[in-house]
Design a protein around this motif. Sequence first.
Motif, PDB file in Angstrom:
ATOM      1  N   LEU A  98      -5.074  12.207 -16.418  1.00 21.32           N
ATOM      2  CA  LEU A  98      -4.220  12.582 -15.292  1.00 21.32           C
ATOM      3  C   LEU A  98      -5.035  13.147 -14.132  1.00 21.32           C
ATOM      4  N   ARG A 120      -8.162  12.861 -13.201  1.00 18.92           N
ATOM      5  CA  ARG A 120      -9.305  12.048 -13.610  1.00 18.92           C
ATOM      6  C   ARG A 120     -10.622  12.484 -12.972  1.00 18.92           C
ATOM      7  N   GLY A 168       2.360  14.330 -17.286  1.00 21.76           N
ATOM      8  CA  GLY A 168       2.347  13.621 -16.002  1.00 21.76           C
ATOM      9  C   GLY A 168       3.312  14.240 -15.011  1.00 21.76           C
ATOM     10  N   GLU A 174       1.389  13.759 -11.760  1.00 21.14           N
ATOM     11  CA  GLU A 174       0.609  12.525 -11.901  1.00 21.14           C
ATOM     12  C   GLU A 174       1.393  11.508 -12.730  1.00 21.14           C
ATOM     13  N   ASP A 182       2.409   8.469 -12.024  1.00 26.64           N
ATOM     14  CA  ASP A 182       1.920   7.092 -11.983  1.00 26.64           C
ATOM     15  C   ASP A 182       0.783   6.879 -12.981  1.00 26.64           C
ATOM     16  N   ARG A 183      -0.123   7.837 -13.031  1.00 28.70           N
ATOM     17  CA  ARG A 183      -1.228   7.718 -13.988  1.00 28.70           C
ATOM     18  C   ARG A 183      -0.718   7.843 -15.416  1.00 28.70           C
ATOM     19  N   ALA A 208       0.815   4.504 -16.348  1.00 23.98           N
ATOM     20  CA  ALA A 208      -0.191   3.463 -16.571  1.00 23.98           C
ATOM     21  C   ALA A 208      -0.741   3.547 -17.990  1.00 23.98           C
ATOM     22  N   TYR A 209      -1.024   4.767 -18.439  1.00 26.93           N
ATOM     23  CA  TYR A 209      -1.535   4.904 -19.807  1.00 26.93           C
ATOM     24  C   TYR A 209      -0.448   4.611 -20.828  1.00 26.93           C
ATOM     25  N   PHE A 239      -8.807   4.405 -17.542  1.00 27.77           N
ATOM     26  CA  PHE A 239      -7.874   5.515 -17.387  1.00 27.77           C
ATOM     27  C   PHE A 239      -8.523   6.885 -17.250  1.00 27.77           C
ATOM     28  N   THR A 240      -9.845   6.976 -17.358  1.00 25.61           N
ATOM     29  CA  THR A 240     -10.527   8.259 -17.234  1.00 25.61           C
ATOM     30  C   THR A 240     -11.810   8.093 -16.422  1.00 25.61           C
TER      31      THR A 240
END
Length: 375
Positions: A60, A62, A168, A173, A175-176, A179-180, A360-361
């Motif tokens: 999140l 990142r 999130g 966060e 959106d992130r 995505a995950y 993702f990170t």
Amino acid sequence: MTLKTRIAAGLAFLLLPLLAQAGDWPVTVKDLDNRTVTIEHKPQRIILQDGRDIFALALLARDNPFANVVAWNNLPKKQDSETWNVLKRKWPDAEKILDMKFSDQGNVDLETVISRQPDLMIAQLRAKPSLVQTGVLAKLEALHIPVVFVDYELHPVENTLPSIALLGKVMGETDRAQAYIDFYQQRLDMIHQRLANLSKKPLVFIEPIAGVGGLDNGCCFTHARNGWGGLVEAAGGINIGSQLLPGATGTVSVEKIISMNPDYYLMTGSKRPGKGTAVIPFGYNVDPKEVQMAFNALLSRQGVSSIPAVVKGHTGAVYHHFYNNPYNIIAIEILSKTFYPEQFADVDPLADFHALIKQFTRIPDDTIILSVSSR
């Protein structure tokens, strides 16, 4: 109701309110203890009751998951030393964050927590009994310091995605987080589809952190339906610990394991500091020869070497900290491929782990060893 249906229903219930209106504060959420918690503003001073939640923050926040952490239980340093080295090389200021040295059961030093002037504590659901018994949770609530409970261990498959959705929303966060969630759900759906029509499941014994007390310290500690037991079951195995243990964890004698004749005998490990341990040193930047030697030595222990699955070579070992980690989908892939090599011949868990880290990170994508097997 099937496990997949329960997961989908629970996830839908939790995600709908969490994924709306990203970045607006105050936000009110329901955490994994079904508590209603209001976050007045974007968290700036975060306490991590369990340091492994830094891997959730890495999905999140990142650019720097440590940026807003003011105190934590630095479990990577104590239990996964090479991962800690990778993290602190990338984010050197992480070394300056106060290590609260909370117990693994959730006991915390309340005065020290309050002295850090936190505006959020993230805690594992398994720690709630201790936080309640010691009065920490009540005191933080009285001081209007929000606490949110997440869970990757008690119910790893059901609660991992709702935990990420929750964080999130809390961190602004969404959106992130989504995505995950999409990545994880896609992999999990694939596994469920391939397991759906299999008629016979293997009987499995798994020994978490095998050899932690040395080669002569006996066997065999295990998990019930939480932690590694839950991951074994998610991968299509029948977990012996779930059948025998009255609580979440416990010890099963070698003689009992031999009498039950499991189809697979598995272990977990991670590279740890200190002497006297015989744990398999899985993780970043480790020597494959050291991993193989430790694996072989543990299988040669008195009693363990007589387990039928060991005699047949139906053995394997996995990186330990997947059991309480939002990246646990990789562990489920490893276990599924172990139990059903033909059905999962095209699945590459190591490649999926590298994809997860890169996509993702911002954790450095260093060389890592996550598993080994006799086959």
